[in-house]
Enzyme design. Structure first.
Site, PDB file in Angstrom:
ATOM      1  N   LYS A 220     -30.168 -25.570 -24.951  1.00 55.33           N
ATOM      2  CA  LYS A 220     -30.416 -24.134 -24.830  1.00 55.33           C
ATOM      3  C   LYS A 220     -29.244 -23.346 -25.405  1.00 55.33           C
ATOM      4  O   LYS A 220     -28.164 -23.889 -25.635  1.00 55.33           O
ATOM      5  CB  LYS A 220     -30.640 -23.752 -23.363  1.00 55.33           C
ATOM      6  CG  LYS A 220     -29.450 -23.999 -22.455  1.00 55.33           C
ATOM      7  CD  LYS A 220     -29.769 -23.615 -21.028  1.00 55.33           C
ATOM      8  CE  LYS A 220     -28.559 -23.839 -20.121  1.00 55.33           C
ATOM      9  NZ  LYS A 220     -28.813 -23.374 -18.739  1.00 55.33           N
TER      10      LYS A 220
ATOM     11  N   TYR B  84      -5.511  -1.640 -32.824  1.00 54.11           N
ATOM     12  CA  TYR B  84      -6.036  -0.501 -32.070  1.00 54.11           C
ATOM     13  C   TYR B  84      -5.228  -0.268 -30.792  1.00 54.11           C
ATOM     14  O   TYR B  84      -4.883  -1.217 -30.071  1.00 54.11           O
ATOM     15  CB  TYR B  84      -7.495  -0.745 -31.674  1.00 54.11           C
ATOM     16  CG  TYR B  84      -8.486  -0.616 -32.800  1.00 54.11           C
ATOM     17  CD1 TYR B  84      -8.699   0.603 -33.432  1.00 54.11           C
ATOM     18  CD2 TYR B  84      -9.222  -1.718 -33.212  1.00 54.11           C
ATOM     19  CE1 TYR B  84      -9.624   0.723 -34.460  1.00 54.11           C
ATOM     20  CE2 TYR B  84     -10.160  -1.606 -34.233  1.00 54.11           C
ATOM     21  CZ  TYR B  84     -10.351  -0.382 -34.859  1.00 54.11           C
ATOM     22  OH  TYR B  84     -11.268  -0.267 -35.868  1.00 54.11           O
TER      23      TYR B  84
END
Length: 380
Positions: free
Chosen positions: A36, A260
């Site tokens: 999965k 940033y």
């Protein structure tokens, strides 16, 4: 020059991991490879093929679309959809011929109305996970009885539960197994030959009593430690390496900032490498000032904010002679004597290997090999 974001997956490692895990099982116990979430970022189809080549008996996924992907790739082995299936998804689920999981009369009704051929169904008892499944043994057994009705298009194929604490609380795991055991007895009394299963990767490596007729291994399949320590404890071999490259090297004088928010300001003259990989590729923003990158066999700390497309590393001063533009930058894997594992990254952000691997995004190129030999036709 390296690709800006490259995951190299060693299919031979997956095959060896299956061999190691199967050696823990009693003869006749089946091995279900859980692929999965794109096989936790490794690529569902290549990982499934590798697991099957090494002796896996079946596959498991969480969603209908994941089952459809396996079928579209030509994989005809038994597949179990472990997650919830909505009414809208049901026609495709039946088309995949995957086994389904149920715990309610309503779902049995929904499947019975649309099924045109026999459908294998596993009944799920919630023994302590508290999510899907019913906590009431009587209700689960009543659902099983409905599946056994002569006119039912559904077939009782399995009895299952999901262990909540196999990786960190063995006492609670054993309590779950104590609830599961009499349920399995009753289910087998109703239908001989059903497949009882409870064990995930952590239970597979730690508790033989959880193995029953089949184990479901996902994270261990890929060579990660289900206890989030070190995979070599169990003889497992990490299958994935994640790398980028040095795109730029530039000086940063004392007082100059990087990234940033100016979360890094140089307190002395240094050199900075920019590596073009970021949180859009799977390098979590929580790794800001909290991770290393391996370049030319050396370990350098990430500095400044992890951005969408780039990270930056402090190279120190003087500039290392072999850290140059184009040099490979490894985020997960080994470079010389240095190594950084998925477990290392998971611990830094108080998480688990599953989340780190599942976060490696689709824009990261996957290339497959077997111990260094490229595997044709599998790149994604």
């Amino acid at each position: 020059m390296s690709l800006r974001a490259l995951a190299r997956i060693n299919l031979a490692a997956i095959e060896r991991n299956v061999t190691v895990l199967r050696a823990l099982l009693a003869p006749g116990t089946r091995f279900c490879a859980v692929v999965k979430a794109n096989a936790s970022g490794h690529g569902a189809v290549p990982a499934a093929r590798a697991a099957l080549a090494a002796g896996a008996d079946s596959l498991a996924v969480a969603t209908v679309l994941e089952a459809a992907e396996l079928r579209s790739a030509g994989l005809s082995v038994p597949v179990l959809i472990m997650g919830a299936v909505s009414a809208e998804e049901l026609p495709l689920a039946l088309e995949t011929r995957a086994a389904l999981v149920t715990w309610s009369d309503d779902f049995v009704d929904s499947v019975s109305r649309v099924a045109t051929q026999p459908v294998d169904v596993h009944v799920k008892l919630d023994t302590g996970m508290g999510r899907l499944g019913t906590r009431r043994v009587a209700e689960a057994l009543a659902v099983a009885d409905r599946l056994l009705a002569p006119d039912s298009p559904l077939r009782l194929a399995g009895a299952m539960t999901h262990l909540a604490t196999a990786d960190d609380d063995p006492e609670f795991m054993r309590a779950q197994l104590e609830v599961f055991a009499p349920f399995v007895t009753e289910m087998r009394r109703r239908q001989a030959g059903i497949v009882a299963h409870a064990a995930n990767s952590a239970a597979t490596v730690s508790e033989p009593a959880s193995h029953y007729d089949m184990v479901r291994c996902g994270i261990a399949l890929h060579g990660c430690d289900p206890m989030n320590a070190a995979p070599e404890h169990y003889g497992l071999e990490p299958a994935l390496e994640l790398s980028s490259y040095v795109a730029a090297v530039k000086p940063a004088a004392a007082g100059e900032s990087v990234g940033y928010g100016r979360r890094f300001v140089a307190d002395a003259d240094t050199w900075v490498a920019t590596v073009p990989i970021g949180y859009a590729d799977g390098i979590r923003r929580a790794l800001t000032d909290n991770c290393d990158v391996l370049i030319a066999g050396q370990r350098f700390p990430l500095i400044g904010t992890v951005s969408m497309d780039n990270v930056t590393a402090d190279l120190g001063s003087p500039l290392p002679a072999d850290v140059v533009p184009g040099a490979t930058a490894t985020l997960i894997g080994r470079d010389g004597d240095e190594r950084q594992t998925v477990e290392d990254l998971a611990r830094r952000i108080d998480s688990i290997p599953h989340e780190v691997l599942c976060g490696i995004s689709a824009r990261v190129v996957r290339r497959y090999h077997r111990d260094g030999e490229p595997v044709a036709g599998e790149e994604t």
